[in-house]
Scaffold this active site. Structure first.
Site, mmCIF file in Angstrom:
data_model
loop_
_atom_site.group_PDB
_atom_site.id
_atom_site.type_symbol
_atom_site.label_atom_id
_atom_site.label_comp_id
_atom_site.label_asym_id
_atom_site.label_seq_id
_atom_site.Cartn_x
_atom_site.Cartn_y
_atom_site.Cartn_z
ATOM 1 N N GLU A 1 -38.383 27.229 41.448
ATOM 2 C CA GLU A 1 -38.292 26.860 39.829
ATOM 3 C C GLU A 1 -39.346 25.816 39.541
ATOM 4 O O GLU A 1 -40.081 25.626 38.471
ATOM 5 C CB GLU A 1 -36.969 26.409 39.008
ATOM 6 C CG GLU A 1 -36.006 27.102 38.752
ATOM 7 C CD GLU A 1 -36.525 28.359 38.229
ATOM 8 O OE1 GLU A 1 -37.389 28.842 37.183
ATOM 9 O OE2 GLU A 1 -35.634 29.610 38.770
ATOM 10 N N HIS B 1 -37.635 40.761 38.666
ATOM 11 C CA HIS B 1 -36.307 40.252 40.118
ATOM 12 C C HIS B 1 -36.065 41.657 40.659
ATOM 13 O O HIS B 1 -35.889 41.084 42.156
ATOM 14 C CB HIS B 1 -35.471 39.578 39.224
ATOM 15 C CG HIS B 1 -35.543 38.561 38.631
ATOM 16 N ND1 HIS B 1 -35.571 38.411 37.182
ATOM 17 C CD2 HIS B 1 -35.594 36.946 39.491
ATOM 18 C CE1 HIS B 1 -35.747 36.720 36.752
ATOM 19 N NE2 HIS B 1 -35.718 36.099 37.751
#
Length: 387
Positions: free
Chosen positions: A206, A309
């Site tokens: 992240e 993803h």
């Protein structure tokens, strides 16, 4: 043209606005904390939900649907410290700060609410927290700062010394961690399917979204969005390898190994070396990541931003194959090739896989021409030809 203003503006709203404004101004006037922190202290995050979440939206939605079906509902959010205000009062930081020589790491606690950044929990040069999540987030963000500096000579996420702000206990058992364009946010997981999202590879993943936003600002859609996810997967794994001093051939190349509870049948959320094999669960189904261009997932923009993803597995496998073919410490070899491409400023915002692969070939030829055949072979293994 004159504008008519209503005289019936609710008095309670005026009181709220004045109180919030006074709070923000008083903080700015008394605090020596970095200005970036002040800029986000009074921000309402309820309309700023994750855009770069670690967990694919389909899995998060299934877990949320399960919670609703079984009446697992959140309790009332943390009560405001100021009656009648929607925003909790944030403690004023009056402690003197030493002269700033590097980015600060600043960890807040949302205490189950969704206002950001929350209440001060652990600031650099301050005392440790009584909360283990705050201390873990602090330690991992400190380590990620060191990783960027020592491995790539990068001065924080933006290479300009930006402060590293994080918030723990965001929402009630939120199943995600994400970069929202201003700071890191960590959910606790629901405890049913997911544990805490505070693990080293997730934090690295992240935080590298912040690096990518600053360095190449890839459009989070389709192939460019999948590359954005791919870069974060790469540097999340490299961060773990660097931290543990593990060579490419000794690492699992898994992401999110600590994320699933025992209820889920899976080794991790993603497998970079063997995309599509990380989990096969009766509730969530089979890992849907593609490992080759022939398995590329074509979907509409509303489905995971065009499959970001799913399709990130293709370049993920190419990188893992390249790094293991070279051997040794991947952050010193293959990682530097990828880092140069990500931060060179040459990637278009809507970069596709082919353009990215071509750029890695140019970077590899400059850095380590002896490894070019290995790179060509790695990309070929996922159906992308570079020459």
């Amino acid at each position: 043209m004159k504008t008519k203003f209503s005289t019936n503006f609710p008095q309670s709203r005026i009181v709220k606005l004045l109180a919030i404004s006074a709070l923000c101004l008083s903080f700015a006037s008394v605090s020596d904390a970095p200005l970036q922190t002040v800029a986000v202290l009074c921000k309402d995050s309820r309309n700023h939900m994750p855009t770069h979440g670690f967990l694919p939206p389909q899995m998060a939605a299934k877990a949320q649907a399960y919670a609703h079906e079984h009446n697992i509902l959140p309790p009332q959010a943390v009560a405001s410290a100021f009656p009648g205000l929607d925003l909790p009062l944030l403690p004023l930081d009056t402690d003197p700060q030493p002269p700033k020589s590097r980015p600060y790491v600043l960890i807040y606690d949302a205490r189950g609410d969704t206002y950001l950044p929350g209440f001060r929990a652990r600031f650099e040069h301050g005392d440790s927290s009584n909360d283990s999540s705050a201390n873990k987030a602090y330690d991992l963000q400190i380590e990620m700062r060191s990783f960027l500096k020592k491995a790539f000579n990068r001065n924080s996420i933006d290479d300009k010394g930006a402060d590293l702000v994080g918030t723990v206990h965001f929402g009630w058992h939120v199943n995600n961690a994400f970069w929202n364009g201003h700071q890191m946010i960590y959910g606790d997981g629901d405890g049913i399917f997911f544990n805490s999202f505070l693990s080293i590879d997730i934090v690295g993943h992240e935080m590298f979204h912040a690096v990518s936003d600053s360095a190449c600002d890839l459009t989070y859609l389709g192939q460019s969005g999948a590359l954005d996810e791919h870069l974060s997967d790469v540097f999340g794994v490299l961060f773990r390898q660097w931290h543990n001093n593990v060579s490419a051939d000794k690492d699992s190349w898994l992401l999110g190994t600590e994320l699933f509870t025992d209820r889920v049948n899976g080794r991790a959320l993603r497998d970079m070396r063997y995309p599509g094999t990380a989990f096969n669960d009766p509730f969530f189904g089979k890992d849907g990541q593609a490992a080759h261009m022939r398995n590329f997932v074509y979907t509409d923009d509303d489905d995971d931003n065009g499959g970001v993803h799913y399709n990130s597995g293709i370049p993920n496998r190419a990188f893992a194959l390249f790094a293991t073919a070279i051997g040794g410490k991947a952050w010193k070899t293959a990682g530097h090739v990828w880092y140069e491409v990500a931060t060179s400023g040459h990637l278009p915002k809507t970069c596709d896989f082919q353009t990215f692969a071509d750029q890695t070939l140019l970077a590899c030829a400059r850095q380590s021409p002896q490894d070019v055949p290995k790179l060509i072979k790695a990309w070929a293994a996922v159906g992308i030809v570079v020459r």
